[in-house]
Design a protein around this motif. Structure first.
Motif, PDB file in Angstrom:
ATOM      1  N   LEU A  97     -31.389  23.599 -46.439  1.00 46.83           N
ATOM      2  CA  LEU A  97     -32.464  23.105 -45.586  1.00 46.83           C
ATOM      3  C   LEU A  97     -32.020  22.874 -44.150  1.00 46.83           C
ATOM      4  O   LEU A  97     -32.821  23.019 -43.221  1.00 46.83           O
ATOM      5  CB  LEU A  97     -33.026  21.798 -46.158  1.00 46.83           C
ATOM      6  N   PHE A 116     -37.065  17.770 -52.043  1.00 47.49           N
ATOM      7  CA  PHE A 116     -38.049  18.361 -51.139  1.00 47.49           C
ATOM      8  C   PHE A 116     -37.746  18.107 -49.666  1.00 47.49           C
ATOM      9  O   PHE A 116     -38.308  18.761 -48.793  1.00 47.49           O
ATOM     10  CB  PHE A 116     -39.468  17.881 -51.472  1.00 47.49           C
ATOM     11  N   PHE A 117     -36.842  17.191 -49.347  1.00 51.33           N
ATOM     12  CA  PHE A 117     -36.410  16.982 -47.962  1.00 51.33           C
ATOM     13  C   PHE A 117     -34.996  16.416 -48.013  1.00 51.33           C
ATOM     14  O   PHE A 117     -34.663  15.639 -48.911  1.00 51.33           O
ATOM     15  CB  PHE A 117     -37.345  16.024 -47.221  1.00 51.33           C
ATOM     16  N   ASP A 150     -48.322  20.056 -51.156  1.00 52.30           N
ATOM     17  CA  ASP A 150     -47.350  20.803 -50.360  1.00 52.30           C
ATOM     18  C   ASP A 150     -45.928  20.352 -50.674  1.00 52.30           C
ATOM     19  O   ASP A 150     -45.000  21.175 -50.743  1.00 52.30           O
ATOM     20  CB  ASP A 150     -47.630  20.605 -48.867  1.00 52.30           C
ATOM     21  N   VAL A 151     -45.759  19.031 -50.843  1.00 55.86           N
ATOM     22  CA  VAL A 151     -44.433  18.495 -51.137  1.00 55.86           C
ATOM     23  C   VAL A 151     -43.928  19.036 -52.474  1.00 55.86           C
ATOM     24  O   VAL A 151     -42.778  19.479 -52.595  1.00 55.86           O
ATOM     25  CB  VAL A 151     -44.467  16.953 -51.145  1.00 55.86           C
ATOM     26  N   ARG A 152     -44.789  19.023 -53.465  1.00 50.99           N
ATOM     27  CA  ARG A 152     -44.353  19.491 -54.780  1.00 50.99           C
ATOM     28  C   ARG A 152     -44.088  20.995 -54.782  1.00 50.99           C
ATOM     29  O   ARG A 152     -43.176  21.465 -55.462  1.00 50.99           O
ATOM     30  CB  ARG A 152     -45.392  19.113 -55.836  1.00 50.99           C
ATOM     31  N   GLU A 153     -44.875  21.750 -54.028  1.00 49.29           N
ATOM     32  CA  GLU A 153     -44.616  23.178 -53.943  1.00 49.29           C
ATOM     33  C   GLU A 153     -43.276  23.442 -53.258  1.00 49.29           C
ATOM     34  O   GLU A 153     -42.505  24.314 -53.687  1.00 49.29           O
ATOM     35  CB  GLU A 153     -45.745  23.863 -53.185  1.00 49.29           C
ATOM     36  N   GLN A 154     -42.981  22.680 -52.184  1.00 53.31           N
ATOM     37  CA  GLN A 154     -41.673  22.803 -51.525  1.00 53.31           C
ATOM     38  C   GLN A 154     -40.551  22.467 -52.493  1.00 53.31           C
ATOM     39  O   GLN A 154     -39.521  23.155 -52.557  1.00 53.31           O
ATOM     40  CB  GLN A 154     -41.620  21.870 -50.310  1.00 53.31           C
ATOM     41  N   ARG A 157     -39.937  25.342 -54.893  1.00 63.21           N
ATOM     42  CA  ARG A 157     -39.247  26.468 -54.264  1.00 63.21           C
ATOM     43  C   ARG A 157     -37.762  26.174 -54.075  1.00 63.21           C
ATOM     44  O   ARG A 157     -36.904  27.024 -54.325  1.00 63.21           O
ATOM     45  CB  ARG A 157     -39.892  26.792 -52.910  1.00 63.21           C
ATOM     46  N   ILE A 158     -37.457  24.962 -53.608  1.00 59.67           N
ATOM     47  CA  ILE A 158     -36.049  24.609 -53.389  1.00 59.67           C
ATOM     48  C   ILE A 158     -35.291  24.607 -54.708  1.00 59.67           C
ATOM     49  O   ILE A 158     -34.164  25.115 -54.810  1.00 59.67           O
ATOM     50  CB  ILE A 158     -35.946  23.241 -52.688  1.00 59.67           C
TER      51      ILE A 158
END
Length: 663
Positions: A97, A116-117, A150-154, A157-158
């Motif tokens: 990231l 996610f972050f 959006d957070v869960r989709e990110q 993906r990660i």
């Protein structure tokens, strides 16, 4: 006090009185996150990490920041040294990231553990392009509350990327030619080599012990004296720089500058274990007394300052004392003159001290004349006085947990240094450490654990956390080395048992080499694999080297086949990326050369000493108590046998003749 007060890790207990409602890693934290619908804030560090302490003082000890953390997140603190599996998995997320990694590591996870972050250190106020930590908390909370999809989709993906990152294509062309890989690595390292100050690249500079050993193997195969000169220059620059402790021995973790002058002052057991082995080899190869001095002083540091009462070795010493980085180690000119007396001026010149200093107005002691380490009597007198005076200062914090992997690395190097120099006390210390591990870090069912901590009035002594593949691989090498240096069959038995358990618990059935976590461990969101040699040998390279050596000692082809699976998988990358595969290159060299098996029967210590006196990286030695192996079959007492693939030359009882054969 929060939940961390009951933990064994000194790093976790440093945060026990934070106003943050910390959890240790485990089911309790993630159950709380699911029940409260909060994300997890994962903070990872270690006790000797300077910037971990900085962020703790600035943010985790601040009531206002802690209030935000407690309101919006379930907060989990992890000691990266206790949980390398958790650390490596989420560090991969940080680097993907942000493009870089490091500690303290800060990762925000879904209640299922998906990142996610992520980032590393965040300051209390925005500066140098970094947002403040409180701003990060606010933004992450807003995203979780307002853009959950959006957070869960990110996060998905990660997590999928983490799973892919740990999987390499299964090798299909067999083990690559090891000597060709070493040649390619040497060519790549020449391009990275710093001819002015040794080592590779620019600041910060790390002492890449495994990479330098791989270069020594290439020199041994080819006689390329330019490669040997690269290694010698690097060793001289490191041992002359401030990264080396010229008063008490031992190395700091890395240098912040190109010249090896200014260290990041923490001293780690694993660095000193690996560098001890490297300088022992350098002394055997070159005969230079300055390298034996570094060996002696480094062992002195380890036995004096890191060895615990029961024989295990502590993990690290902090960079800070009294809240100031490096305070324990630096000197003013006036202090040197006051302590050293008539020898002060000689010491000032020898150690490059000055009135203006070389580190924030003070002096890091170093040796401006590169490689000139053998002290004249006057300087030695001053060194002793300065060391005695320093011992009365407030020491940096000691992380006194005993880690299985790092103690295994130390046993291997300490036993090797002991027999190379003929120091029986060092060998006894290595063997005592091995016995400590057997008694304290292996469960009754045979399962090894990762970390042991001495007890106190509130907490009993004990071990915790399942050992990872790297622990087993380090033990395999340590026990094999103890068998070769002590002649005790007990250690071969332990090496065999460890190798069998390593394969049973950690082998990837899909051909991906070794999994970091055993099949009995808690599942993580993606299975981490320990593939690359970094500060310590990867589980993969250490296992390959250990299995090849043990297979040669026992005549077990199955061990060698397992090693070949690892070399087939990772070998094609090693020559192109030598800094990430230094130890694997050594395993490739052993595979390409083949093991030389030396058997010495009867009470012939003179013949044993001949084997130990030289650097023979691809030889294995069986002596002392016989054990179940073809090497021992029908061998009359009192002779040495030099064999390859269990085909032996005529026996010899003459030390000079054995020396010639090994040469």
């Amino acid at each position: 006090m929060n939940r961390l007060a009951a933990e064994g890790s000194p790093y976790l207990r440093q945060h026990a009185d934070n106003p943050v409602d910390w959890y240790p890693w485990g089911d309790e934290a993630f159950t709380e996150a699911r029940s409260t619908d909060k994300p997890v804030l994962l903070s990872v560090g270690y006790s000797s990490c300077h910037w971990c302490h900085v962020m703790a003082h600035e943010s985790f000890e601040d009531p206002a920041t802690a209030e935000l953390m407690n309101r919006w997140f379930v907060n989990v603190k992890v000691d990266r040294e206790e949980r390398p599996d958790v650390d490596s998995l989420y560090m991969e997320a940080v680097t993907s990231l942000t493009g870089h990694g490091g500690w303290p590591m800060t990762v925000f996870l879904t209640p299922e553990g998906e990142p996610f972050f992520a980032g590393t250190y965040f300051p209390p106020t925005a500066r140098h392009g970094m947002p403040s930590f409180s701003d990060v908390l606010q933004r992450v909370n807003d995203a979780w509350a307002e853009r959950r999809g959006d957070v869960r989709e990110q996060a998905r993906r990660i997590t999928a990327a983490l799973d892919r990152a740990g999987r390499l294509p299964t090798g299909s062309n067999g083990v690559p030619a090891g000597h060709d890989a070493l040649a390619g690595a040497a060519a790549a390292l020449r391009r990275q080599y710093d001819a002015a100050w040794g080592g590779f690249g620019h600041a910060p500079k790390f002492p890449q012990a495994m990479t330098l050993e791989a270069l020594l193997r290439h020199w041994r195969n080819t006689g390329d004296d330019d490669v040997l000169a690269m290694v010698v220059n690097s060793l001289d620059c490191m041992a002359s720089g401030g990264i080396y402790d010229h008063l008490g021995g031992g190395f700091s973790r890395y240098a912040t500058d190109q010249r090896w002058l200014v260290p990041h002052f923490e001293k780690m057991l694993y660095d000193n274990a690996l560098l001890l082995g490297l300088y022992t080899t350098a002394w055997q190869v070159t005969g230079k007394d300055r390298y034996r001095q570094v060996v002696t002083e480094t062992v002195g540091y380890l036995l004096r300052d890191l060895r615990l009462d029961d024989g295990g070795f502590a993990s690290a010493e902090d960079a800070d004392s009294e809240g100031v980085e490096g305070k324990f180690y630096v000197w003013s000119l006036e202090e040197i003159r006051s302590v050293a007396g008539e020898a002060a001026e000689a010491a000032i010149e020898w150690y490059g001290a000055s009135s203006e200093g070389n580190f924030e107005g003070a002096n890091i002691l170093w040796r401006p004349v590169r490689g000139d380490l053998l002290r004249p009597p006057e300087v030695e007198e001053a060194r002793r006085a300065l060391l005695d005076a320093r011992s009365r200062r407030i020491r940096p914090g000691l992380d006194d947990k005993v880690l299985t992997e790092w103690n295994g690395l130390l046993i291997t190097s300490l036993a090797g240094a002991a027999v190379a120099t003929g120091n029986d006390a060092w060998l006894a210390a290595a063997e005592r450490c091995g016995e400590f591990l057997l008694q304290n870090l292996r469960r009754a069912d045979g399962r090894w654990l990762r970390s042991w901590q001495a007890g106190d009035a509130d907490r009993p002594a004990g071990a915790r956390h399942l050992a990872c593949a790297a622990d087993y691989a380090a033990l395999l090498n340590a026990f094999s080395r103890l068998a070769e240096t002590t002649g005790r069959a007990h250690w071969i038995t332990e090496a065999r048992r460890t190798a069998d358990n390593l394969v049973e618990l950690f082998w990837d059935p899909d051909g991906g080499g070794l999994l970091t976590c055993g099949r009995d461990a808690e599942p993580l969101v993606a299975p981490p694999r320990d593939l690359f040699d970094n500060a310590t040998p990867s589980a993969s390279s250490a296992a390959a080297l250990g299995l090849l050596r043990l297979g040669a000692l026992l005549g077990e082809r199955s061990y060698q086949e397992r090693a070949e699976e690892i070399l087939t998988l990772l070998g094609p990358l090693a020559g192109e990326h030598p800094s990430a595969f230094g130890n694997l290159l050594c395993a490739l060299d052993l595979h390409a050369t083949g093991a030389t098996e030396v058997v010495i029967t009867g009470d012939r210590r003179d013949l044993v000493n001949v084997v130990h006196e030289s650097w023979l990286p691809n030889a294995v030695l069986a002596w002392g108590e016989p054990y179940d192996s073809p090497l021992w079959a029908q061998r009359p007492d009192g002779a040495a046998y030099v064999c390859r693939d269990y085909v032996c030359e005529a026996p010899t009882s003459d030390a000079g003749e054995l020396r010639d054969r090994l040469r």
